[in-house]
Design an enzyme around this catalytic site. Structure first.
Site, PDB file in Angstrom:
ATOM      1  CD  GLN A   1     -10.856  36.304  23.312  1.00  0.00           C
ATOM      2  OE1 GLN A   1     -10.692  36.797  24.659  1.00  0.00           O
ATOM      3  NE2 GLN A   1     -11.009  35.238  23.163  1.00  0.00           N
TER       4      GLN A   1
ATOM      5  NE  ARG B   1      -4.649  28.250  27.069  1.00  0.00           N
ATOM      6  CZ  ARG B   1      -3.186  28.598  26.721  1.00  0.00           C
ATOM      7  NH1 ARG B   1      -2.840  29.606  27.635  1.00  0.00           N
ATOM      8  NH2 ARG B   1      -2.796  28.367  25.515  1.00  0.00           N
ATOM      9  CB  CYS B   2     -12.359  26.421  29.216  1.00  0.00           C
ATOM     10  SG  CYS B   2     -14.001  26.640  29.519  1.00  0.00           S
TER      11      CYS B   2
ATOM     12  CD  GLU C   1     -10.422  27.318  24.515  1.00  0.00           C
ATOM     13  OE1 GLU C   1     -11.130  26.110  24.148  1.00  0.00           O
ATOM     14  OE2 GLU C   1     -10.609  28.305  24.301  1.00  0.00           O
TER      15      GLU C   1
END
Ligand code: FES
Ligand code: FES
Lengths: 806, 164
Positions: free
Chosen positions: A237, A384-385, A760
């Site tokens: 990522q 996802r945050c 997110e």
């Protein structure tokens, strides 16, 4: 704003710029099976690596005998810590300032830990060889409970740093203690609590879970001994950061390393960190002279790479009798596993958890987080945050509901009473953030009207009466959550990872015939960057999005950036894209003025061209300007039309939203059904509504999973109980409801196009909405708080404990 | 280990090979035949990323030995295309309705949906959800996948009506 003629509108539409539901350019490839994911790679002579992993959660490694494995035909080598030690690669630095064993160095600290790396001709032989490596272990006492880990007589996990009183984030008070991180005013907060009319208190556990992207982590390393260049393809990522880290720890000069992220099959935080597999693949390629692939299987993935959450949050919230919140107190015991491998900006060992005052104007607050080692896998990534924002949001959204119970108030009424008002922005929070913009009341009221909140409450009350009369066994739960996120890390002055400032970048080249290529420091894992970044540019430079190629992920060609996680791509790289576009336009203006034989100030930008003010028939389109940039000698200007922007955001962005969940709960079976889920998101300026809605659907589905059953569970011996998709809950199309999406638009005042990021938000806001719904259903029976995940069994047990089974 | 001789049809082409008895079909397709459309998400038959069509049934190729597919007719995502060799209606509709994000589940999804529409050309939303329950997606929340499949069913019907 001047009115646009139909001709102008037509021109604007053709660009497919900001705000349009542009179809994705990625899809033709993916739908035909022509994606290029790392496991699809096949290089000449490529070998395959696999790990021998520890069956024990805590043990001393007495000996490793790899002779039988090495004797197996097709096995090329077996690496252990002893082989990596001379290279000083048997340990590696973590993103959190700790260090982590690459291969077991004398002991193992969690089940599944990497002990030896087998390199063989194919994955089958590698798997056979893994079974042939004999490791002698001496089991040690296991601690999986972070509170017990801090007991005086707890076994010492990290013998390597047992005597170190000072860690990367300040003093350590116990061999298993990592750090204490404190924010806010403790004395003032305790004084508020002591004098408060009402105080609600609760221990809220956000259980351990895992991002579990459909594609696991993996890489292919290829060391070219002739030219000394290392190429590393992988599920990264943050490819640029991986290159720098690889250079720092391997000693290979950074220009001799090329890191490439090909297509990535979802990340959700799982693919931010650096894992032993990457290091071992690189070493293996150096040792063998041929490319080496390592791809983890699902069990490896769930057991060892990057868990998320695992926060024990003790909270106290103070208020006046009529529901004005006056103070918030929070102490977190954070279970980090065997190594501190959290992926947070360096100065934030608990991420941005200090956003835990949420959307409320809370004058006084205090927060402390204690990080603790246990015999569990390392990680602590932002699933996802944005860096522990999900935990923070869950904490405050539960605390507000719990306070509402204590006050005998409706949870929505309590929220409306305490929201930060529109006129208070930019708002300084008690725990140190400056919220950029918001209009919470409008968003909440829109949501309430959309779902007919009053009507829902009436229906719920009727159902409750029917339940009490014995006419039904189902209750209705209404869960409301109102979240404020903090994303877009971040300003270089306080955000860095391993010393690398968290800016991001975009480089644009306009081709002579008026099309373009843009390269960014980020990397899409499904977010559709190739589609949306071209839209930003189309609006900035007047070249149709279809004529703009967007490229990411190759460190040899893309400008340096910190990558894609924490919803930072749009806030940071999206801003860099707009700024680079503006540089292009500034030069284009000079070129156009020259071509039109007027002064620079006498022309103005109009969708896709510069027009002479007051003489709209005299203009130069971007296509004409692009050509001129390459074929005319323009006095005082260099040829060409290129720009690069490195964008250091002045602040974070603060997306927010109002979610409402209506749930049916069967008290006898614990089964739940999401009858309705309404999600209103405000992510500022909307670049592509289709993609935003898709992100919200996906994020809500992940939130549903987490809230309703998805967990990484351990038994007391440190065995992972949920290491396959059989036990680790992933909703299918059947369990997943239809999501309703809605929005308001409150642009970010400091972002060049006002966008805030959205990927997110649904996970952050969703989990609380589901959990609040479950808790809300049982509120009339005296329930204050039931811990997640709310699987059928736990819900059944709650009903049982409340005496609802007669 | 003695190798086994297998003969099968893959995407309409005859294939012959000597394979180890334990070689999984997904590895044979991906590594020997270079058909990397079907993916590996779990290897335990839970995720459906590896879905291929074997003799008219959707099958998770991570839990089938290549030898078991001897004599079979196999279709992978690489063999699914429109009448003109362009995108199939399903591929078109996945794009149109944003039925994919990272794309990792997509080949399996479309291969399964392709068979689903053969089994049931006019499925309701509930039937689509039920029929796709063997395929996991981490990104989309299924909503747009369901929409895309329904839209492809409509497109197919329209095509057939036009042809009649
Ligand atoms: S890889 Fe075959 S079902 Fe997951
Ligand atoms: S699109 Fe990513 S898993 Fe389905």
């Amino acid at each position: 704003m001047t009115e646009q003629s139909p001709v102008d509108l037509d021109r604007a539409e053709k660009l497919q710029g900001l705000g349009c539901r542009r179809k994705r350019v990625e899809d033709a490839r993916f739908t035909q099976g022509k994606g290029n994911y790392v496991d699809d790679m096949k290089l000449k002579g490529m070998l395959f690596g696999d790990f021998v992993r520890s069956p024990y959660a805590h043990a001393r490694v007495k000996s490793i005998d790899a002779e039988a494995a090495k004797a197996l035909p097709g096995v090329v080598a077996v690496l252990t810590a002893d082989d990596l030690r001379p290279l000083n690669l048997h340990w590696m630095p973590t993103l959190a300032g700790d260090k982590q064993m690459v291969l077991a160095d004398g002991k193992v600290l969690y089940q599944g830990q990497e002990v030896a790396f087998v390199i063989a001709e194919n994955r089958y032989i590698a798997a056979d060889a893994v079974d042939l490596v004999e490791v002698e272990y001496e089991a040690l006492p296991v601690v999986t409970d972070p509170f017990k880990a801090l007991a005086d007589d707890a076994p010492v996990l990290r013998e390597d740093i047992a005597d170190q009183k000072e860690g990367a984030h300040g003093p350590r008070r116990h061999p298993n203690h990592i750090f204490t991180w404190e924010q806010g005013d403790k004395a003032a907060t305790e004084a508020v609590l002591a004098g408060a009319e009402v105080v609600a208190e609760e221990m809220i556990y956000y259980h351990r879970t895992h991002p579990c992207p459909l594609e696991t982590c993996g890489c292919v390393a290829s060391m070219d001994k002739v030219n000394g260049k290392l190429t590393l393809w992988g599920t990264f990522q943050a490819p640029h950061a991986v290159r720098t880290v690889a250079s720092l720890i391997s000693g290979i000069a950074e220009h001799n390393i090329r890191v490439v992220s090909p297509d990535i099959g979802g990340g959700f935080g799982n693919k931010v960190g650096v894992y032993p597999g990457y290091i071992c693949a690189v070493v293996a390629s150096i040792v063998t002279g041929v490319p080496v692939k390592w791809v983890e299987d699902r069990m490896d993935n769930l057991m060892t790479t990057a868990f998320a959450r695992d926060y024990w949050m003790q909270g106290k919230i103070a208020a006046t009798k009529d529901g004005r919140i006056t103070g918030l107190w929070c102490h977190v015991t954070a279970d980090h596993g065997g190594f501190d491998a959290c992926a947070d900006p360096t100065k934030f060992p608990a991420g941005f958890f200090n956003i835990c005052t949420g959307s409320y104007d809370i004058p006084t607050a205090w927060l402390a987080v204690d990080g603790v080692y246990t015999n569990k896998a390392p990680g602590g990534v932002a699933y996802r945050c944005s860096f522990r924002v999900t935990e923070a949001s869950y904490f405050i959204e539960r605390m507000v509901d719990i306070l509402a119970i204590k006050l005998g108030m409706d949870p929505v009424e309590l929220r409306l009473k305490n929201f930060i008002r529109k006129d208070q922005f930019p708002y300084q929070s008690a725990l140190g953030w400056e919220y950029d913009s918001g209009d919470y009341h409008t968003a909440m009221e829109k949501a309430l009207a959309a779902v007919d909140y009053a009507g829902l409450r009436r229906e719920q009350a009727e159902r409750l009466d029917a339940f009490k009369r014995g006419e039904t066994r189902k209750l209705i739960g209404i869960g409301v959550s109102f979240f404020t996120e903090i994303v877009g890390a971040g300003p270089v002055k306080n955000c860095d990872i391993l010393g690398l400032g968290m800016f991001d970048s975009c480089e644009i080249r306009i081709h002579p015939t008026g099309s373009a290529i843009a390269r960014l420091g980020t990397i899409s894992q499904g977010q559709g960057h190739a589609t949306t970044f071209a839209q930003i540019l189309a609006s900035e430079i007047g070249i149709p999005a279809d004529a703009i190629t967007v490229e990411e992920g190759d460190t040899d060609t893309a400008p340096y950036g910190l990558g894609t996680y924490g919803s930072r791509s749009t806030p940071v790289a999206g801003a860099a894209t707009a700024m680079a576009g503006r540089k292009i336009r500034a030069k284009a203006q000079m070129i156009a003025a020259y071509l039109l034989e007027v002064h620079d100030d006498d022309i103005e930008w109009d969708i896709d061209r510069f027009v002479v003010k007051g003489a709209p028939e005299r203009f130069k389109t971007m296509t004409e300007i692009a050509f001129a940039a390459y074929n005319q000698a323009i006095p005082g200007l260099e040829p060409g039309l290129e720009a690069v922007s490195y964008y250091d955001p002045p602040n974070m962005t603060y997306p927010f939203g109002a979610y409402v969940c209506v749930m049916e709960i069967d008290v006898d079976t614990g089964e739940t059904e999401i009858r309705r889920f309404y999600a209103l998101d405000d992510c500022g300026t909307r670049i592509n509504p289709m993609i935003i809605e898709g992100q919200v659907h996906g994020g809500l589905t992940e939130a549903l999973a987490i809230a309703m059953g998805q967990e990484i569970a351990y038994d007391e011996n440190g065995n992972v109980m949920t290491a396959t998709l059989m036990d680790f809950f992933m909703p299918t199309a059947v369990e997943t409801p239809t999501w309703e999406t809605d929005h308001t638009v409150t642009p970010s005042p400091h972002h060049p196009i006002g966008a805030k990021g959205v990927g997110e938000s649904p996970n952050v806001g969703g989990v609380s909405a589901f959990s609040n719904a479950v808790n809300d259903a049982f509120r009339p029976f005296g329930l204050t708080h039931a811990q997640m995940p709310h699987d059928h069994w736990r819900i059944w047990r709650t009903a049982q404990q409340l005496g609802l089974h007669g | 280990m003695d190798k086994l001789h297998v003969k099968l049809q893959v995407n309409g082409k005859p294939v012959e090979a000597l394979v180890e008895p334990r070689l999984l079909l997904i590895h044979f397709l991906r590594e020997e035949l270079g058909l990397t459309g079907p993916h590996i998400g779990c290897e335990t038959s839970h995720c459906g990323a590896c879905t291929v069509d074997i003799g008219g049934r959707s099958v998770k190729s991570c839990t089938v030995f290549t030898a078991q597919a001897n004599g079979a007719e196999i279709t992978t995502i690489e063999g699914i295309e429109g009448a003109d060799g362009g995108l199939h209606a399903l591929q078109e509709m996945f794009r149109e309705h944003h039925g994919l994000q990272c794309g990792f589940c997509t080949p399996g999804m479309i291969t399964r949906a392709w068979r689903l529409l053969e089994e049931n050309p006019d499925p309701s939303e509930a039937e689509i959800r039920q029929g796709m329950a063997g395929n996991l997606c981490r990104c989309t929340g299924y909503q747009n996948i369901v929409k895309a499949i329904r839209a492809a069913a409509d497109a197919r019907q329209a095509q057939q009506e036009a042809a009649e």
